[in-house]
Write a protein that holds these residues in place. Structure first.
Motif: not given
Length: 448
Positions: A13, A17, A20
């Motif tokens: 990831r 991401a 967040r």
């Protein structure tokens, strides 16, 4: 780049991401919308969500905000891109939302990215479902909704303007990314002036800032006296030198694409590797830059598991220099697909970094006397080179029991071959040599 820095090859990831936010307090920027006492924040906290349009430039947190709304309100999150989807996809989402409400009693938030790219009939398809509460509609657009969205859709939603993040907002995000467990977990250090430049270069785009930071970690070097890696101004300038230019095709940023290429090769995906190579070349990237990166990847991620990888990368580099484009680009494609399927090892990369860190941190040990040069009678009389054992005169051309490191660290092991490719054979030979050393009656140092 070390595999452990960003997780396993499978299921990777990106940093953007992983960073967040999980709460409104962690959401960076847009204080005029989600600050204490602001109407939108109150609506979220009171569970009174409504359909909305989020209008703002790329990287200001539209997608992140939509996901956060769904999480905080315990809504199922559905997403659709106007670039890739049509009315059929909308119908499928509608059916899932209705079934979810019937069977689970759970509501749905539908996030529509680049909603302005839907035509009038596609936009109209949302209207009855917004009205009957099938889902909370959240559309994201970089274009003025007054000109790009139907008046019927606008009348059923509220428009919120998201602003470019300030440098202070970006700095807060970068500092959190450096320190948090979800981010880089304190493994990297960046001096404040370098961090300030990084924030300024992002242009108020949070995603771009995190991508710059992530690519810079590829170049970070071990800091003397600690286990952390340091990102310097020189590293950042290497990233910014070419990476700030956006390509025309799809508006993707250069550093996103070189990161995707590197990770695709590391992940052993020849199709993904070829795709990102072609995207970069089509967008105007200098092929020689790609050639340099492929040579780096060959050493960093393949190493001695397949030494031919570096030779092929160098050959492709030379072909590009000699032939130019487009002829030389085929050689880059040949190299990138070979590198992707080659066995992977970062053993050399890890050994090099560890050895350099030790050398910077440890005393300057003297060269052992038996390894010193003795070109003069004086140096010979001082014992330089005494007891040196010429390997070619030994059985199997190996002086069992000998040591070539300073005595204080003679048991140190840096290079640890992995169980892949040629390194399987190298590891077997290393084990065999270790056995001969352990059985030797001529050990340089007793502990060996």
């Amino acid at each position: 780049m070390q595999e452990s820095l960003f997780g396993e090859q499978q299921g990777f990831r990106p940093l953007a991401a992983r960073m967040r936010p999980g709460s409104l307090d962690e959401y960076v920027g847009q204080a005029h919308l989600v600050g204490e006492g602001k109407p939108l924040r109150r609506a979220v906290e009171q569970g009174q969500l409504h359909s909305m349009i989020l209008w703002g430039p790329p990287g200001v947190g539209k997608t992140t905000f939509a996901r956060l709304l769904a999480n905080l309100s315990d809504l199922s999150f559905e997403t659709v891109s106007a670039v890739l989807s049509g009315v059929k996809d909308i119908r499928s989402i509608v059916e899932r939302a209705k079934e979810r409400k019937r069977s689970e009693g759970k509501d749905t938030l539908l996030f529509v990215d680049e909603v302005h790219r839907f035509n009038k009939s596609q936009q109209d398809a949302f209207l009855p479902h917004i009205e009957d509460g099938t889902f909370i509609f959240v559309g994201a657009t970089t274009e003025n909704p007054s000109f790009e969205l139907n008046s019927a859709l606008l009348s059923r939603t509220r428009v919120y303007v998201l602003k470019n993040l300030s440098d202070d907002d970006i700095l807060e995000l970068l500092e959190r990314a450096l320190s948090s467990a979800e981010g880089l977990d304190g493994r990297f250090t960046v001096e404040q002036p370098v961090l300030d430049l990084m924030a300024s270069a992002s242009g108020g785009d949070a995603r771009r800032a995190l991508n710059i930071l992530e690519v810079a970690t590829d170049l970070a070097e071990p800091e003397a006296g600690s286990g952390t890696l340091t990102i310097t101004r020189d590293h950042l300038e290497q990233v910014l030198q070419t990476s700030l230019r956006r390509f025309d095709k799809g508006g993707d940023v250069f550093y996103d694409q070189i990161s995707a290429l590197h990770k695709s090769v590391r992940g052993s995906d020849p199709d993904g590797s070829l795709y990102w190579l072609c995207r970069m070349l089509d967008g105007g990237c200098d092929p020689l830059y790609v050639a340099r990166r492929l040579a780096r990847i060959a050493s960093e991620d393949i190493g001695n598991a397949d030494p031919r990888a570096l030779q092929l990368a160098m050959d492709a580099w030379e072909a590009q220099e000699r032939l130019g484009s487009p002829e030389g680009e085929l050689a880059l494609a040949q190299a990138v697909t070979y590198l992707a399927l080659a066995p992977k090892s970062n053993a050399v990369y890890k050994a090099f970094n560890q050895c350099m860190a030790d050398i910077r941190n440890q005393p300057d040990y003297e060269v052992p006397v038996h390894l010193r040069n003795a070109p003069t009678k004086l140096l010979k009389s001082m014992g330089h080179g005494d007891e040196y054992r010429y390997a070619h005169d030994e059985p199997e051309a190996f002086a069992a029991g000998e040591s070539y490191l300073p005595e204080a660290i003679h048991q140190q092991r840096y290079y640890q071959p992995v169980n892949r490719g040629l390194e399987i054979k190298l590891a077997e030979k290393r084990d065999r040599l270790d056995e001969w050393n352990s059985k030797s009656t001529r050990k340089r140092y007793p502990q060996r």
